[in-house]
Write a protein that holds these residues in place. Structure first.
Motif, PDB file in Angstrom:
ATOM      1  N   UNK A 135      -4.071  -1.816   3.871  1.00  0.00           N
ATOM      2  CA  UNK A 135      -2.927  -2.685   3.558  1.00  0.00           C
ATOM      3  C   UNK A 135      -1.622  -1.961   3.884  1.00  0.00           C
ATOM      4  N   UNK A 136      -1.547  -0.701   3.538  1.00  0.00           N
ATOM      5  CA  UNK A 136      -0.310   0.058   3.776  1.00  0.00           C
ATOM      6  C   UNK A 136      -0.126   0.350   5.263  1.00  0.00           C
ATOM      7  N   UNK A 169       1.618  -2.610   6.638  1.00  0.00           N
ATOM      8  CA  UNK A 169       3.043  -2.571   6.298  1.00  0.00           C
ATOM      9  C   UNK A 169       3.772  -1.636   7.265  1.00  0.00           C
ATOM     10  N   UNK A 203       1.201   0.375  -4.641  1.00  0.00           N
ATOM     11  CA  UNK A 203       1.282  -0.723  -3.674  1.00  0.00           C
ATOM     12  C   UNK A 203       2.731  -0.878  -3.209  1.00  0.00           C
ATOM     13  N   UNK A 204       2.914  -1.027  -1.899  1.00  0.00           N
ATOM     14  CA  UNK A 204       4.264  -1.147  -1.353  1.00  0.00           C
ATOM     15  C   UNK A 204       4.792  -2.578  -1.499  1.00  0.00           C
ATOM     16  N   UNK A 205       6.092  -2.697  -1.681  1.00  0.00           N
ATOM     17  CA  UNK A 205       6.769  -3.994  -1.775  1.00  0.00           C
ATOM     18  C   UNK A 205       8.063  -3.937  -0.975  1.00  0.00           C
ATOM     19  N   UNK A 206       8.299  -4.945  -0.151  1.00  0.00           N
ATOM     20  CA  UNK A 206       9.592  -5.046   0.533  1.00  0.00           C
ATOM     21  C   UNK A 206      10.610  -5.659  -0.430  1.00  0.00           C
ATOM     22  N   UNK A 239       7.991   3.198   2.283  1.00  0.00           N
ATOM     23  CA  UNK A 239       7.146   2.646   1.207  1.00  0.00           C
ATOM     24  C   UNK A 239       5.673   2.702   1.600  1.00  0.00           C
ATOM     25  N   UNK A 271       9.591  -9.086  -1.125  1.00  0.00           N
ATOM     26  CA  UNK A 271       8.404  -9.210  -1.976  1.00  0.00           C
ATOM     27  C   UNK A 271       8.685  -8.945  -3.457  1.00  0.00           C
TER      28      UNK A 271
END
Lengths: 413, 413
Positions: free
Chosen positions: A64-65, A68, B93-96, B78, B99
């Motif tokens: 998932x990363x 991104x 977990x990455x978030x923009x 991130x 997001x």
């Protein structure tokens, strides 16, 4: 005036100078009165740079990363190209995969497209905007970034062309079309002006890197005409479209030689129903694609030998699995031959012309090339040979089927 | 156990090794049982690299496309940090910006936050996930990418802390807190353990780069305690919070010397109502911030001189505007002095202690420093001096108000 989706790959946008160059190409098409939607890849080298960073962070980056991270490559290109076009007075606007409504499943790093709405692109076109879309990326239904796998920008372009009912999807790349065979091996190789989806699909599966196989399937399914051409020189390239009467004039469209193969032989396999299923079931479970399979006639002792080919990059993994399974089913030794290659003829004309296979075998015999395995489909014949014979075989077949004498297939679309 | 928002700036994530280091810091806080939300900037140098690309494309890149481009910097960080933490067994977990629901107005490259929902972050925390959020970015109501301007990651962190009602927002940076003055000028400068929002705001406006002024305003408005500390060494840093009894013990908290000033004087301005408004209106319309203004008493001929200061980087633009306006209103010459500096004292204690200004003037007089302009607020006194006097003035004031003798303000939070 037409609606065109134009896709530019990594080498076509690899430097600032090249972005200037393709901005000119796009501007020309746009100023000629066409509606244009542009899809771009990451600048060449950028995806590798990001992957390197990820592998410096950890040996097994989370998928998932990774998505991104990798999705940034295309975002940089769309912004730069949109800036360039805007500075030339064109109302261009960048769109991410999410912003054009490319919705995928959640298989990160190899997601499949589930839905393309493209509404924002339609609205943009209606407003006279030239949309610049990030290829290779989408979002899943939770709006998390996904990527479509290597070559995924082709798929983005074809999917958008299908959804927008574009007149054509033009794939700009670093070669000027699809060739009758590898010009590095056969100097008389010629560009093929027109190919059917099925032929292109076979060629893509055989290692022609010019178009990603999934995008050809997608184009065939929705009937999107795809033109492959060079972003560095003028020319008509290759048009991939529905089979038509012209195409049948040429029996064979292309010859390929694929060295990315290895042969595994399991000796002394008990000849009972279900044994083969057992063997190949294990291999398939681990996502290793088995290409050709040969099973010898049974010995008197009810034992048989099974040979099959796998991609060379999967050989080590395949051997581990096969050895283990061979032991479980009571088979004998497992043998490997790496130095093999697969030579294939592809052409829709084979459907209506018999005798292509025997002509192929005779040509190879004349060249004293030994055939180890054979497989055929409706529009393809493949032979596995010793690797050292591959270039000789490709050259002989290219000549035998008149591919060096052009144009064998009509240029007219 | 607490809910903490931790923000790491560009130098703290500037290399792969530093990302490993801060992953350890974060892991320690997380394993101690705290809920942690991390906000990061782009790796140092990355934003400049992207800006360079944009300026190679065109001398005037479009603002919307610049935001699309620059937002990639934080996305890379991130993803890398989330990968690192996941490889250590933490469910990061990455978030923009989009997001996490950071919605801004449409002023690209300097957008203002309109709304923060943070629902995805709350859900993630409820599931035991450690969210890694891209600072500096949001989306407008059309879901287009926007950025918050330089230092915007501080604002992201404080805004998230406010929305989540976090116990504290910790700003990790490359210095170990806010100092009584610049340690490069005064070797006896000390870290200030505790500051009020107002003091921090004055210090940030006076050029202390450790915290962006808008994020301090935001923190004050929502009462978010902000701790500034080093990501490279242990320590308590500086806590910025509501004014309390402790703080009044120190009359002056900090001394600053700001060289980023220039003085413009318009000679012979007709002394009529509306003339000053005319002059400064034009300057303000062009987003140039005028800091101090002095108007001399009128001459007998009903003409006056007006002097004011502007940031040195805006001087050329300001001069063009002022010369034009001066001609229109019938004023005389426009003079410039660049080699000036502004020395300021800041402290909430000034409210209850009189005589700070006179002590400042006496100290400067003793050092034979000439004062050109003076301005005061409730908790600040600023004097404009000749630039060559600024270090001498800062040193003398730092000693006069006992800032070199610590701790003048209680360490306890």
């Amino acid at each position: 005036m037409a609606l065109l989706v134009e896709k530019f790959g990594g080498t076509s946008v690899g430097t600032i100078e090249r972005i200037h160059r393709i901005a000119e190409l796009i501007e020309r098409t746009y100023r000629a009165g066409n509606e244009v939607v542009v899809v771009v890849s990451a600048m060449s080298g950028e995806t590798d740079r990001l992957l390197r960073l990820a592998h410096e962070i950890t040996s097994q980056p989370d998928d998932r990363e990774l998505d991104m991270l990798l999705s940034c490559g295309e975002r940089v290109t769309i912004a730069l190209l949109a800036m360039k076009l805007r500075s030339r007075g064109i109302n261009a606007r960048s769109f991410t995969g999410r912003q054009v409504g490319i919705v995928t499943n959640s298989s990160h790093t190899r997601a499949r497209i589930a839905k393309v709405t493209a509404d924002p692109v339609k609205q943009a076109l209606d407003q006279g905007v030239l949309p610049i879309v990030a290829g290779f990326q989408g979002v899943n239904e939770r709006s998390e970034v996904t990527t479509l796998g290597r070559g995924g920008s082709d798929l983005t372009a074809v999917a958008l062309a299908a959804t927008l009912k574009a007149d054509r999807c033009v794939i700009f790349t670093d070669v000027d079309g699809v060739y009758t065979t590898d010009p590095n091996v056969v100097s008389s190789a010629r560009r093929i002006p027109k190919l059917s989806y099925e032929e292109m699909l076979e060629l893509a599966s055989l290692g022609a890197k010019v178009l990603q196989a999934r995008s050809v399937e997608f184009a065939a399914k929705y009937g999107v005409p795809v033109q492959v051409k060079s972003s560095f020189q003028e020319g008509e390239g290759t048009l991939v479209t529905h089979e038509d009467a012209d195409m049948e004039q040429a029996v064979v469209s292309g010859v390929t030689g694929d060295r990315n193969q290895a042969k595994i032989t399991v000796v002394g396999v008990p000849d009972r129903p279900g044994i083969a299923a057992n063997l190949f079931g294990v291999v398939a479970e681990h996502s290793i694609v088995v290409d050709m399979i040969i099973q010898n006639v049974s010995h008197q002792d009810a034992l048989t030998d099974i040979s099959f080919t796998v991609p060379r990059s999967d050989l080590a993994r395949a051997m581990d699995l096969v050895k283990q399974t061979a032991a479980e089913i009571g088979a004998g030794a497992v043998e490997v031959k790496e130095a093999i290659a697969k030579v294939s003829l592809v052409g829709v004309g084979m459907r209506s012309h018999s005798g292509v296979a025997s002509r192929m075998f005779q040509t190879l015999a004349r060249e004293k090339v030994n055939i180890m395995m054979i497989s055929t489909s409706e529009i393809k014949i493949s032979c596995v040979l010793d690797e050292r014979d591959v270039d000789k075989a490709v050259r002989a077949l290219h000549e035998e089927f008149g591919l060096d004498k052009g144009p064998g297939r009509a240029e007219s679309a």
